[in-house]
Design a protein around this motif. Structure first.
Motif, mmCIF file in Angstrom:
data_model
loop_
_atom_site.group_PDB
_atom_site.id
_atom_site.type_symbol
_atom_site.label_atom_id
_atom_site.label_comp_id
_atom_site.label_asym_id
_atom_site.label_seq_id
_atom_site.Cartn_x
_atom_site.Cartn_y
_atom_site.Cartn_z
ATOM 1 N N SER A 238 45.175 48.022 49.226
ATOM 2 C CA SER A 238 44.727 46.812 48.535
ATOM 3 C C SER A 238 44.874 46.893 47.020
ATOM 4 C CB SER A 238 43.272 46.508 48.889
ATOM 5 O OG SER A 238 42.429 47.567 48.509
ATOM 6 N N ALA A 239 44.854 48.088 46.459
ATOM 7 C CA ALA A 239 44.976 48.229 45.005
ATOM 8 C C ALA A 239 46.234 48.997 44.613
ATOM 9 C CB ALA A 239 43.743 48.929 44.435
ATOM 10 N N GLY A 240 46.512 50.104 45.318
ATOM 11 C CA GLY A 240 47.685 50.892 44.963
ATOM 12 C C GLY A 240 48.973 50.111 45.125
ATOM 13 N N ILE A 241 49.162 49.485 46.279
ATOM 14 C CA ILE A 241 50.394 48.731 46.551
ATOM 15 C C ILE A 241 50.447 47.425 45.777
ATOM 16 C CG2 ILE A 241 51.522 47.343 48.347
ATOM 17 C CD1 ILE A 241 51.194 49.622 50.248
ATOM 18 N N THR A 242 49.316 46.756 45.619
ATOM 19 C CA THR A 242 49.322 45.434 44.979
ATOM 20 C C THR A 242 49.369 45.498 43.462
ATOM 21 O OG1 THR A 242 46.907 45.272 44.834
ATOM 22 C CG2 THR A 242 47.928 44.529 46.894
ATOM 23 N N GLY A 243 48.972 46.630 42.891
ATOM 24 C CA GLY A 243 48.874 46.724 41.438
ATOM 25 C C GLY A 243 47.547 46.243 40.890
ATOM 26 N N ALA A 244 46.589 46.008 41.769
ATOM 27 C CA ALA A 244 45.248 45.602 41.330
ATOM 28 C C ALA A 244 44.491 46.813 40.777
ATOM 29 C CB ALA A 244 44.488 44.996 42.505
ATOM 30 N N LEU A 245 43.330 46.555 40.194
ATOM 31 C CA LEU A 245 42.503 47.657 39.722
ATOM 32 C C LEU A 245 41.942 48.427 40.911
ATOM 33 C CD1 LEU A 245 40.388 46.135 36.785
ATOM 34 C CD2 LEU A 245 42.553 47.396 36.664
ATOM 35 N N PHE A 246 41.818 49.745 40.748
ATOM 36 C CA PHE A 246 41.102 50.531 41.739
ATOM 37 C C PHE A 246 39.624 50.177 41.662
ATOM 38 C CE2 PHE A 246 44.774 53.542 41.241
ATOM 39 C CZ PHE A 246 45.226 53.437 42.550
ATOM 40 N N SER A 247 38.906 50.475 42.719
ATOM 41 C CA SER A 247 37.485 50.132 42.780
ATOM 42 C C SER A 247 36.701 50.699 41.604
ATOM 43 C CB SER A 247 36.886 50.638 44.098
ATOM 44 O OG SER A 247 37.412 49.937 45.199
ATOM 45 N N TYR A 248 36.978 51.941 41.225
ATOM 46 C CA TYR A 248 36.209 52.556 40.139
ATOM 47 C C TYR A 248 36.536 51.949 38.781
ATOM 48 C CZ TYR A 248 40.312 55.408 38.862
ATOM 49 O OH TYR A 248 41.559 55.830 38.467
ATOM 50 N N GLU A 249 37.626 51.177 38.696
ATOM 51 C CA GLU A 249 37.992 50.504 37.448
ATOM 52 C C GLU A 249 37.432 49.089 37.360
ATOM 53 O OE1 GLU A 249 42.407 52.177 36.467
ATOM 54 O OE2 GLU A 249 42.251 50.919 38.259
ATOM 55 N N ALA A 250 37.002 48.540 38.487
ATOM 56 C CA ALA A 250 36.605 47.133 38.557
ATOM 57 C C ALA A 250 35.145 46.930 38.148
ATOM 58 C CB ALA A 250 36.822 46.602 39.971
ATOM 59 N N THR A 251 34.872 45.791 37.545
ATOM 60 C CA THR A 251 33.502 45.434 37.189
ATOM 61 C C THR A 251 32.791 44.806 38.389
ATOM 62 O OG1 THR A 251 34.260 43.280 36.381
ATOM 63 C CG2 THR A 251 34.081 45.075 34.758
#
Length: 329
Positions: A238-251
């Motif tokens: 969900s984050a690695g492939i999509t380029g989204a923020l990792f959970s620990y980076e997200a607010t």
């Protein structure tokens, strides 16, 4: 009071519109939240409205955002949510991904710069209603530690799956990889009630029944080390492939502080006719029939669909405190 679902959708959509959210997006968000409430998932339902609205007001969510799409490869749909709400972007993803899957047999959609995905059963079942098999993965702000750790690194990182069943409603699985969804802890916190001692750990890694301490600490993974390993898998998809923020980076999704959470969702849609032809739905009906023969077996997803069907006829009751908080917006 008891409300009809269409009335609730209109009222909630009006609240978002009054706070600067585009009309189409307002209705999409309202429909998703009301459907979650009707399905008995109140932690993902109307209790989210105050936090969502506050995030729009501070710019943590862009109420004017419109999702944009591109196809970097024939079987891949990339959806830029543009820091808006996830629900309108998921509507776009379903509309564009379903015909791609039918044309090619399988296709995927990656959503990035996204927000809370809500009850993902409501997304994957829309593919199953079109005769497709669907899998969905989403990350969330960090609330769960890797196995053996105490520092939150993964989100509750839900997985959802749906298959069509000939002559029946689809079978739908939707589960968080924590023991329970974090929204249930948030709901207990709002109601000022204790939680079971196997739901979460405090900051020292000890089981707790205090929802305030649970929010400060970490969620307990479902299935222990297996759940933590699956949370890593979902993080990668969900984050690695999509380029989204990792959970620990997200607010946080629960307050209006900080930058947009910029989370990710990943959806795989499969046309079973590409492999077994028109017999897939019948095969699933055979399997469902075998499951149902034994007393006590519950077919996944049927309870939520039943609750929503009943709510559509009879309406639903909403807690006065929730309605007062929404009215204040």
């Amino acid at each position: 009071m008891r409300y009809s679902l269409p009335d609730l959708e209109r009222q909630i959509a009006a609240v978002f519109e009054a706070n600067g959210v585009l009309p189409q997006s307002s209705l999409s968000v309202a429909k998703a939240l009301v459907a979650a409430e009707a399905a008995g998932q109140s932690g993902h339902g109307l209790r989210r409205v105050p936090a969502y609205v506050k995030q729009v007001r501070t710019g943590k969510v862009d109420g004017k955002a419109m999702a944009s799409t591109e196809m970097p490869r024939p079987g891949v749909l990339a959806v830029n949510v543009n820091y808006g709400f996830a629900y309108p972007a998921l509507d776009v993803a379903i509309e564009e991904l379903a015909p791609m899957a039918r044309a090619q047999g399988i296709a995927c959609a990656s959503l990035y710069r996204s927000h809370h995905a809500g009850v993902m059963a409501l997304t994957v079942e829309r593919f199953a209603d079109q005769g497709l098999v669907a899998m969905m993965f989403a990350n969330a702000p960090a609330s769960m530690a890797p196995w053996g750790g105490r520092k939150p690194l993964y989100g509750t990182n839900p997985i959802a799956f749906a298959v069509p069943v000939a002559g029946q409603e689809p079978i739908v699985i939707d589960l968080a990889l924590s023991k329970v969804a974090r929204g249930k802890v948030m709901e207990a916190q709002q109601k000022r009630v204790a939680i079971p001692d196997d739901w979460a750990l405090d900051v020292n890694g000890n089981p707790t029944t205090d929802p305030d301490e649970a929010i400060k600490g970490t969620m307990a993974p479902a299935g222990g080390v297996k759940g933590a390993a699956l949370a890593f898998m979902v993080e990668a998809l969900s984050a690695g492939i999509t380029g989204a923020l990792f959970s620990y980076e997200a607010t946080s999704l629960f307050d209006d502080k900080g930058a947009p959470p910029a989370l990710g969702q990943f959806i795989i849609a499969i046309d079973p006719q590409a492999t077994v032809g028109a017999g897939f739905g019948a095969r699933m009906a055979d399997l469902a029939g075998e499951m149902a023969q034994e007393d006590g077996v519950r077919i996944p997803g049927r309870r939520g669909r039943s609750l929503r069907a009943k709510a559509l006829l009879d309406g639903i009751e909403i807690d006065d405190g929730v309605l007062q908080a929404i009215a204040a917006l």
